[in-house]
Scaffold this active site. Structure first.
Site, short mmCIF file in Angstrom:
data_model
loop_
_atom_site.label_atom_id
_atom_site.label_comp_id
_atom_site.label_asym_id
_atom_site.label_seq_id
_atom_site.Cartn_x
_atom_site.Cartn_y
_atom_site.Cartn_z
N ASN B 88 19.38 1.22 15.61
CA ASN B 88 20.30 2.24 15.12
C ASN B 88 20.53 3.34 16.15
N TRP B 157 12.30 13.72 8.85
CA TRP B 157 12.17 12.26 9.02
C TRP B 157 13.06 11.71 10.12
N PHE B 279 -4.20 -25.24 -0.13
CA PHE B 279 -4.35 -24.78 -1.51
C PHE B 279 -2.97 -24.45 -2.09
N GLN B 280 -2.71 -24.97 -3.27
CA GLN B 280 -1.36 -24.81 -3.84
C GLN B 280 -0.97 -23.35 -4.05
N GLU B 364 18.04 4.32 5.15
CA GLU B 364 19.48 4.00 5.09
C GLU B 364 19.96 3.72 3.66
N ASN B 368 17.18 1.87 -4.99
CA ASN B 368 17.86 2.36 -6.19
C ASN B 368 19.32 2.71 -5.90
C1 LIG Z 1 9.74 6.83 9.07
C2 LIG Z 1 11.07 7.33 8.66
C3 LIG Z 1 12.09 7.40 9.57
C4 LIG Z 1 13.33 7.93 9.20
N1 LIG Z 1 14.29 8.07 10.15
C5 LIG Z 1 15.41 8.77 9.83
C6 LIG Z 1 16.34 9.12 10.84
O1 LIG Z 1 16.16 8.76 12.02
N2 LIG Z 1 17.40 9.86 10.50
C7 LIG Z 1 17.62 10.27 9.23
O2 LIG Z 1 18.60 10.94 8.99
N3 LIG Z 1 16.76 9.95 8.24
C8 LIG Z 1 15.65 9.21 8.51
N4 LIG Z 1 14.76 8.92 7.52
C9 LIG Z 1 15.00 9.39 6.16
C10 LIG Z 1 15.40 8.28 5.18
O3 LIG Z 1 16.71 7.90 5.39
C11 LIG Z 1 15.16 8.86 3.78
O4 LIG Z 1 13.77 8.85 3.55
C12 LIG Z 1 15.83 8.10 2.69
O5 LIG Z 1 17.19 8.29 2.76
C13 LIG Z 1 15.34 8.55 1.31
O6 LIG Z 1 15.40 9.92 1.18
P1 LIG Z 1 14.17 10.76 0.64
O7 LIG Z 1 12.98 10.30 1.33
O8 LIG Z 1 14.53 12.18 0.71
O9 LIG Z 1 14.02 10.31 -0.84
P2 LIG Z 1 14.76 11.00 -2.13
O10 LIG Z 1 16.21 11.04 -1.85
O11 LIG Z 1 14.04 12.23 -2.42
O12 LIG Z 1 14.47 9.91 -3.20
C14 LIG Z 1 13.23 9.84 -3.92
C15 LIG Z 1 13.29 8.72 -4.93
O13 LIG Z 1 14.33 9.00 -5.89
C16 LIG Z 1 15.18 7.90 -5.99
N5 LIG Z 1 16.53 8.34 -6.31
C17 LIG Z 1 17.23 9.31 -5.71
N6 LIG Z 1 18.45 9.40 -6.26
C18 LIG Z 1 18.51 8.46 -7.23
C19 LIG Z 1 19.51 8.06 -8.16
N7 LIG Z 1 20.71 8.66 -8.22
N8 LIG Z 1 19.23 7.05 -8.99
C20 LIG Z 1 18.04 6.43 -8.94
N9 LIG Z 1 17.06 6.78 -8.10
C21 LIG Z 1 17.30 7.78 -7.25
C22 LIG Z 1 15.09 7.22 -4.67
O14 LIG Z 1 15.47 5.86 -4.79
C23 LIG Z 1 13.64 7.39 -4.33
O15 LIG Z 1 12.93 6.37 -4.98
C24 LIG Z 1 13.55 8.35 7.88
C25 LIG Z 1 12.52 8.23 6.93
C26 LIG Z 1 11.30 7.74 7.32
C27 LIG Z 1 10.22 7.69 6.30
C1 LIG Z 2 -12.16 -3.36 4.58
C2 LIG Z 2 -13.03 -4.47 4.13
C3 LIG Z 2 -14.30 -4.21 3.70
C4 LIG Z 2 -15.14 -5.24 3.32
N1 LIG Z 2 -16.43 -4.98 2.98
C5 LIG Z 2 -17.31 -6.00 2.82
C6 LIG Z 2 -18.69 -5.76 2.68
O1 LIG Z 2 -19.11 -4.61 2.67
N2 LIG Z 2 -19.54 -6.79 2.56
C7 LIG Z 2 -19.09 -8.07 2.59
O2 LIG Z 2 -19.92 -8.98 2.52
N3 LIG Z 2 -17.77 -8.36 2.72
C8 LIG Z 2 -16.88 -7.33 2.85
N4 LIG Z 2 -15.55 -7.61 3.01
C9 LIG Z 2 -15.09 -8.99 3.04
C10 LIG Z 2 -14.33 -9.44 1.82
O3 LIG Z 2 -15.19 -9.64 0.77
C11 LIG Z 2 -13.56 -10.70 2.22
O4 LIG Z 2 -12.49 -10.28 3.01
C12 LIG Z 2 -13.04 -11.48 1.08
O5 LIG Z 2 -14.10 -12.08 0.41
C13 LIG Z 2 -12.06 -12.58 1.52
O6 LIG Z 2 -12.62 -13.33 2.56
P1 LIG Z 2 -11.77 -13.60 3.89
O7 LIG Z 2 -11.20 -12.35 4.36
O8 LIG Z 2 -12.67 -14.34 4.83
O9 LIG Z 2 -10.62 -14.53 3.44
P2 LIG Z 2 -10.66 -16.11 3.38
O10 LIG Z 2 -11.82 -16.54 2.58
O11 LIG Z 2 -10.50 -16.65 4.74
O12 LIG Z 2 -9.34 -16.40 2.54
C14 LIG Z 2 -8.04 -16.40 3.14
C15 LIG Z 2 -7.01 -16.73 2.08
O13 LIG Z 2 -7.25 -18.03 1.57
C16 LIG Z 2 -7.32 -17.99 0.17
N5 LIG Z 2 -8.24 -18.99 -0.34
C17 LIG Z 2 -9.48 -19.25 0.10
N6 LIG Z 2 -10.02 -20.24 -0.62
C18 LIG Z 2 -9.09 -20.60 -1.54
C19 LIG Z 2 -9.05 -21.58 -2.58
N7 LIG Z 2 -10.07 -22.39 -2.83
N8 LIG Z 2 -7.94 -21.67 -3.32
C20 LIG Z 2 -6.89 -20.86 -3.10
N9 LIG Z 2 -6.87 -19.93 -2.13
C21 LIG Z 2 -7.97 -19.81 -1.36
C22 LIG Z 2 -7.77 -16.58 -0.15
O14 LIG Z 2 -7.38 -16.22 -1.46
C23 LIG Z 2 -7.04 -15.78 0.89
O15 LIG Z 2 -5.74 -15.55 0.45
C24 LIG Z 2 -14.67 -6.56 3.33
C25 LIG Z 2 -13.37 -6.83 3.73
C26 LIG Z 2 -12.55 -5.80 4.13
C27 LIG Z 2 -11.20 -6.13 4.61
#
Ligand SMILES: Cc1cc2nc3c(=O)[nH]c(=O)nc-3n(C[C@H](O)[C@H](O)[C@H](O)COP(=O)(O)OP(=O)(O)OC[C@H]3O[C@@H](n4cnc5c(N)ncnc54)[C@H](O)[C@@H]3O)c2cc1C
Ligand SMILES: Cc1cc2nc3c(=O)[nH]c(=O)nc-3n(C[C@H](O)[C@H](O)[C@H](O)COP(=O)(O)OP(=O)(O)OC[C@H]3O[C@@H](n4cnc5c(N)ncnc54)[C@H](O)[C@@H]3O)c2cc1C
Ligand SMILES: Cc1cc2nc3c(=O)[nH]c(=O)nc-3n(C[C@H](O)[C@H](O)[C@H](O)COP(=O)(O)OP(=O)(O)OC[C@H]3O[C@@H](n4cnc5c(N)ncnc54)[C@H](O)[C@@H]3O)c2cc1C
Ligand SMILES: Cc1cc2nc3c(=O)[nH]c(=O)nc-3n(C[C@H](O)[C@H](O)[C@H](O)COP(=O)(O)OP(=O)(O)OC[C@H]3O[C@@H](n4cnc5c(N)ncnc54)[C@H](O)[C@@H]3O)c2cc1C
Lengths: 386, 386, 386, 386
Positions: B88, B157, B279-280, B364, B368
């Protein structure tokens, strides 16, 4: 009795919330910048009795029960998700496993300190080759050598291991024996050969360190065994039963934090001359969160109440974890949408919520694993009652 | 002609991917740690012609067209999401707005440099009081003072404003005149009174800075106007038409990156003696992503093709943006689940994907807002054809 | 007391199920073909006390309470959804409204017969111009004429009106007075001018007739008023409070029926040499249903328990209805998929389940209406506590 | 050439719609009541060339191609879903299989009549033991006896078999030979021993009969073989390739019918003084349908275009079928909600839409089966290119 426990749980939940509102929430942005482990908060939590719910007074606990444990877990996650990792490490998985399976000496050495928040624990189950398949992925070996065991291997994703005083380590004592070949050990982290290295995980903040552990000729006395040799699988499954309950409760607390944040923002932010809560698309998201969070909380409560009755609510915890995990992710997604751009700034925790919601869906048994267990139980193929 | 443009688009898309695989992906972890703005990559992208698709050779462009723009956008997002913000700022919204609405002098001063990646642009539309309600939330004022305008206010932003050479700034010239009271200006960022401050957004990484801007007595010559005084709303809507197309394309690219990562991981990670792709429950997630990403890409292509035919595809871009935003979030969620714990480590971009998916659903024009526009058009109440 | 009521509810729920398994399920296919109103089953339900839960013995009730009402509703829907319409017409909305707001004479004339299943009731609220906007859509007028009221107008979608002995009819007594201009009447269906015509609804089967009513100079004595003149809106809202509870409970029962059918089929049908329950995609559907049905049941229970404590659980019923409606539709969709082609044959009730799931999401306040109420309550804008 | 085919498709699509609006839609309620097979409409469709798209003029076809086939399928489903079953039976699966694999004699005997709508066809693949596992569930046997084959067995869920002149019947000629042991036959339905019995399916209406077939010593000449003996599996897979395309197109047409009905109703029905389309919750449903229907149509178009280029677009048809099936169910659910109570009356086809949406997700390979195929292809484990 049940009503009393429920009331205790309600009260301690409110206490956690108040404490968090006062002591934690105002300082988290600055704490995240400082990036230091929050030793002071762990100490406070210990002092306030957050960690002692499932322990008798003789071990320094309050005996408040599992509904209280769930209430603390829920509300700590509500306060600030990373802090609630302490629930497994200081209040449930780690100290309960030591209390349930350890020798009296081990129990007295570690449990009171852990629940006081003076000693830090970690739970070293998962290995680099996989967490879901606990057994198949385990390469760590413990070999009996006289009065000692010598442990070699590696662990992955272990929370707080770099700051912990003690670790529960699972290792294979008889690799050929399948389920029966795993054993659990209590390992002081200052044992030579125990090395924890931080794994950077930006999206989870700095207050809940994740580490990998290498275990090189780590020697522990035979008395470090939790349960008998070969009983480690049973010990682990039992540990998970508690772990799932707190993760489920934490997912509810996080979902509630999302909902509360969303409600407050919808009540304050305006667009097109209206509070954004007045737009039906936003209302729909709020209504869904309101209903689902309430439902998930009830599920956790049912599980916790069964534990309080002395049952092992494996089924109920698993369902609660599965369901609350899903609900929490939907809530985090919806809340991020409602915050618009503001979801992404570090000043607000919304981005963190997105990540923790997803994390807790994986930790303590991924959604898929739960789904398999739940379906097999429902089909009558493999009961979760043990 | 259409087939030719499609072929050009395909080729440049592949070029982007190859470049990204070679020059970008291997270094992102280290770049994120260094936390410096990737000036070198912007320069390279400029040199490779990534930014020139919608411009004639006379301005340094390639004339490759909007399908090419979409292809670059998609594939840059695939390479690394934060980089694609450039689309952009260097390739569409900013240079196109200057080219379409600016004086010859302004056009020549900025456009060639922007699309060469030598000058950096930013687009300052959103304000602290809200992005969705562009008009209602705008507090920034521009007051005519002789041959100059004096701009005061604040923006929020704004991507890349801290590194940009030039900004497009929207301000009210006649606050009482509603739609007709907004004007657009080209503002060199070294103009006194223009101040950009970084807004920390951890989850988005360090390579795409987000800033707030304060504008204090910023003086620009009358010739800085884009379009006529009072035409700023039209200019903005027109800018959004292009912006939505690239965001839609980027969401597709990010969804594809998720799918590719998930497929690779499902092909390599094992559990219970099987690749997890066997795994399904995992298969189901992969199948959904495969189908939805393909569908979203077709939607973007339809919109881009209409632009290439000279139409303003407001409807098609809006639908593509809305739909691709949804698809991309589902893909990011599913991929994070498939990666299990590994989703959260900084070495892998999965956590970043989660955040960018959500960001682009908001930027952009939030989901909503698109939903309202699309429904009102479908109901025949407010055509999106202009 | 609470525990006792819960136990009573559990028991009567089992009784309903047993009766249904024995007396109803085996004959529904044949009954649907015969297409006669199941007078015999209504009588049996009355005799078995299914309808008397919310009434004192003096009126022929059992005083079992609202949890019992919910249990009967849930289990009747499980037995066969069309039968459970009786819950509002014989056990809650109709007799409760007469009991709560009618004169002693009216109460004694109708309530005992309704809950015995000897008299049939119907509730004539909705009009052709719309059900959600009860007030705005109401064209029916009641004009005072001496000691009588003369009612003219039309009602739409009225269940059982063609077989009913008595109808509660809402009409405007003062069209200019808004909320305060509506009144409720008890109208014997043999009153001249009351005409009910069947509206064919193939998907709902033949055992729960839907009708339109025309009211032409229908004369009722002044004593037919329920509540005071002008109090009809309050009467209606109150009636809905009970109606929502039973619809929520019925949605849970139907969801459970879906789950039970799906589990049985997944346990029996084979493909590729395996029971289809062994395929993870099927397991996932079963696990989701298991978790969600359990959650929805808890929500209903919370609402019913509040009624049993004497509160008006408007909020809880609304949330339970909203949530259970969604859950039930997901369950019906999943079950239909699991049955494959067999979902569509008349011999099995799966097609009927699809339709009733959707119907109950609309009836007694559509999902959208609930979402608005729930969100406005959560936002603190309009409390549902009354 | 491609553009020409696209234009032809567009035109015939409009023709179908016009015809349907004029000749079909006004009479469906009455036709459903009469419950007679719509021979006249089949004849008209044949005469209008709806069935001849994939056949050369020499066989009575138009050579309009697969995009035209998709356009007719889509628009017939839009007109009235049950009618579009004809696409497989008269325009694709049945006549294409005979044309592609039959002897010249068979081809000339059946194809021209089928595509003229003068002869009726049916496709007898599925058996009582299961449709997904075509091979494993097949109990029907064909035994060579001199110049003849003798077929014994049973088929289930066969559309139009009770009115058909000809059936394609799959049977095992060598039960021990797995894939290689199946053969396909053209069987005139007046062959002694061929008996079709109607299976009542209330939710699908009366204009598309579903039947079970019993085959008792059905004798056909050896020349009735389609392809060689043992080639039946290949023949079947090939038939499915075409069948999936038309089912995908039909799902799009049905989803469009839902959307059109919903838009019209949202534009006409009022509540609370507003058209219901003005409520954002309704708008959201309309926007989702608008986006998803457009996306699904593009997916079908991509598949059809590949067929037109002479490729076997197995992958694209499978993805299109899978995706369109999902989209169509979401659309039907949303539309039913938007219609409120009116969704359930026989005068409107909304209830029928709910059922057909679900049916087409199952028919010609269930969603689960597609998901497995798509994932295995994406993983590179089993290419869908043949
Ligand atoms: C990392 C980042 C980079 C960005 N970069 C740019 C940039 O370069 N330039 C720029 O101009 N802007 C930028 N933005 C701003 C971005 O475009 C706005 O965040 C976005 O338009 C939403 O505006 P807001 O955050 O003020 O949310 P709000 O407008 O406050 O909306 C809050 C919530 O209310 C909902 N809502 C609002 N009105 C309605 C409605 N009529 N009906 C239903 N729901 C509604 C929204 O969907 C949203 O869920 C950036 C934002 C981020 C986070
Ligand atoms: C921030 C963080 C903190 C943690 N803290 C601890 C901790 O303090 N101590 C500790 O022991 N562990 C800790 N864990 C580990 C956590 O318990 C494991 O991440 C978790 O058990 C999943 O194991 P994995 O990441 O090896 O995923 P995997 O076992 O490799 O699984 C990968 C994917 O395969 C899917 N999958 C695996 N088997 C099957 C199956 N039979 N059928 C369908 N889907 C399957 C899983 O659902 C998953 O989507 C931590 C992990 C994180 C990220
Ligand atoms: C089989 C059957 C049996 C029934 N039995 C009875 C009975 O016995 N007695 C009786 O009185 N009624 C009965 N009803 C009527 C039922 O209560 C109504 O159908 C229901 O209240 C919805 O009203 P409606 O159909 O007029 O939909 P409408 O009110 O016309 O609503 C149409 C759509 O607009 C939406 N909508 C309306 N207002 C809003 C808003 N403000 N914001 C967002 N969306 C909105 C609705 O959610 C719905 O999707 C029955 C209906 C059926 C189908
Ligand atoms: C109205 C109607 C008309 C029909 N018309 C015809 C016709 O004209 N000709 C004809 O030949 N057939 C016809 N069919 C049959 C149709 O093709 C089958 O219903 C369909 O193939 C599914 O087979 P099934 O019903 O036996 O389900 P099953 O094969 O028994 O499947 C049951 C469930 O198990 C799931 N399942 C099966 N295997 C797996 C797996 N490996 N992994 C995951 N899930 C799996 C399925 O997805 C489904 O959810 C018709 C069906 C209907 C209802």
């Amino acid at each position: 009795r049940a009503a009393e426990r429920a009331e205790t749980a309600r009260e301690i939940g409110l206490l956690v919330r108040d404490w968090g509102r006062r002591e934690v929430r105002p300082s988290v942005v600055e704490r995240e910048q400082r990036a230091e482990f929050p030793h002071d908060l762990y100490r406070q939590m210990g002092e306030l009795g957050f960690f002692g719910c499932c322990f008798p007074e003789s071990l320094g606990g309050t005996g408040a029960g599992f509904r209280a444990l769930a209430a603390v877990s829920e509300n700590l996650a509500w306060v600030y998700p990373p802090l609630s990792a302490s629930m497994n490490l200081q209040a449930a998985t780690v100290p309960l496993t030591i209390a349930n399976w350890g020798s009296t000496a081990q129990r007295e050495r570690w449990v009171p300190g852990l629940i006081a928040g003076e000693l830090l624990g970690c739970n070293a189950m998962t290995e680099p080759d996989g967490g879901s398949d606990f057994l198949g992925a385990m390469r760590t070996r413990a070999v009996r050598d006289g009065d000692e065991y010598v442990i070699n291997g590696a662990k992955m994703w272990i929370t707080n291991a770099n700051v912990a005083d003690v670790a529960i380590v699972y290792a294979k004592t008889d690799p050929a024996a399948g389920h029966k070949g795993v054993s659990a050990f209590v390992v002081p982290t200052d044992t030579p050969g125990f090395e924890a290295t931080r794994v950077p995980c930006r999206g989870l903040g700095k207050l809940m360190p994740t580490t990998s552990i290498s275990l090189t000729d780590v020697r522990v006395p035979a008395d470090a065994l939790l349960g008998d040799e070969g009983q480690g699988f049973v010990v682990a499954m039992n540990a998970m039963d508690y772990g799932r309950l707190t993760v489920a409760a934490r997912s509810v607390g996080l979902a509630q934090a999302c909902l509360d944040a969303a409600l407050a923002y919808a009540n304050e932010r305006t667009a097109f001359g209206e509070k954004i809560g007045s737009f039906q698309m936003v209302k729909k998201q709020l209504a869904d969160m309101t209903a689902e969070v309430a439902a998930a909380r009830l599920m956790v409560d049912v599980a916790a109440a069964r534990y309080d009755e002395g049952d092992l609510a494996t089924r109920e915890s698993s369902i609660a974890k599965y369901y609350a995990g899903e609900v929490c992710n939907r809530a985090a997604q919806a809340t991020a949408e409602i915050f618009g751009g503001a979801a992404f700034m570090d000043e607000l925790p919304i981005g963190l919520y997105l990540n923790f919601a997803k994390l807790w869906q994986t930790g303590e048994g991924s959604a898929n694993i739960q789904a398999v267990l739940i379906a097999d139980d429902a089909l009558g193929w493999k009961s979760m009652d043990r």
